[in-house]
Design an enzyme around this catalytic site. Structure first.
Site, mmCIF file in Angstrom:
data_model
loop_
_atom_site.group_PDB
_atom_site.id
_atom_site.type_symbol
_atom_site.label_atom_id
_atom_site.label_comp_id
_atom_site.label_asym_id
_atom_site.label_seq_id
_atom_site.Cartn_x
_atom_site.Cartn_y
_atom_site.Cartn_z
ATOM 1 N N GLU A 46 0.820 -1.208 0.000
ATOM 2 C CA GLU A 46 0.000 0.000 0.000
ATOM 3 C C GLU A 46 0.856 1.262 0.000
ATOM 4 O O GLU A 46 0.504 2.257 -0.633
ATOM 5 C CB GLU A 46 -0.974 0.024 1.172
ATOM 6 C CG GLU A 46 -1.945 1.180 1.049
ATOM 7 C CD GLU A 46 -3.176 1.063 1.927
ATOM 8 O OE1 GLU A 46 -3.948 2.037 1.925
ATOM 9 O OE2 GLU A 46 -3.363 0.035 2.600
ATOM 10 N N THR A 47 1.991 1.213 0.662
ATOM 11 C CA THR A 47 2.887 2.376 0.673
ATOM 12 C C THR A 47 3.418 2.659 -0.729
ATOM 13 O O THR A 47 3.366 3.792 -1.210
ATOM 14 C CB THR A 47 4.048 2.145 1.652
ATOM 15 O OG1 THR A 47 3.515 1.944 2.960
ATOM 16 C CG2 THR A 47 5.001 3.328 1.669
#
Length: 127
Positions: A46-47
């Site tokens: 997700e980062t």
């Protein structure tokens, strides 16, 4: 301190069509029995996807995750972990990115994630 700093996630490459990050596997990111915690795969995916999605938006918008699916493929107990995120779809409101997590051998991914992100005005608060 934010999560990226706390986990010491390093940026290797950051472009509009590819973001690559790395993380050293330490006891702090492992389960009590020595295997990488599966949540770390999701954090990395997700980062990386969020960083890439934000590079594709105008300054008045930010990308926020709305869905994350991670499949854990191989266990990891030590070494460096890399994630490479690339866009599948970059729309004006929704973006979908694929993130592949691996160690040195790119042909043997340790996890595979799909991240869906929504573009919102950066003064907008999500409740």
């Amino acid at each position: 301190m934010n999560l990226i700093q706390y986990l010491n996630i390093q940026t290797v490459q950051q472009q509009v069509d590819c973001v690559q990050l790395k993380l050293m596997v330490t006891p702090q990111v492992c389960q009590p029995f020595g295997q990488l915690h599966g949540g770390i795969n999701s954090v990395l995916a997700e980062t990386a996807a969020s960083m890439g999605a934000n590079l594709n938006l105008p300054a008045h918008q930010v990308a926020v995750g709305t869905q994350l699916q991670t499949n854990h493929l191989r266990s990891v107990t030590e070494g460096e972990l890399f994630v490479q995120a690339t866009p599948i779809q970059r729309g004006s409101r929704l973006q979908v990115w694929q993130a592949v997590t691996y160690q040195q051998a790119r042909d043997q991914p340790t996890s595979l994630s799909t991240v869906t992100l929504l573009a919102v005005d950066n003064h907008h608060s999500i409740k």
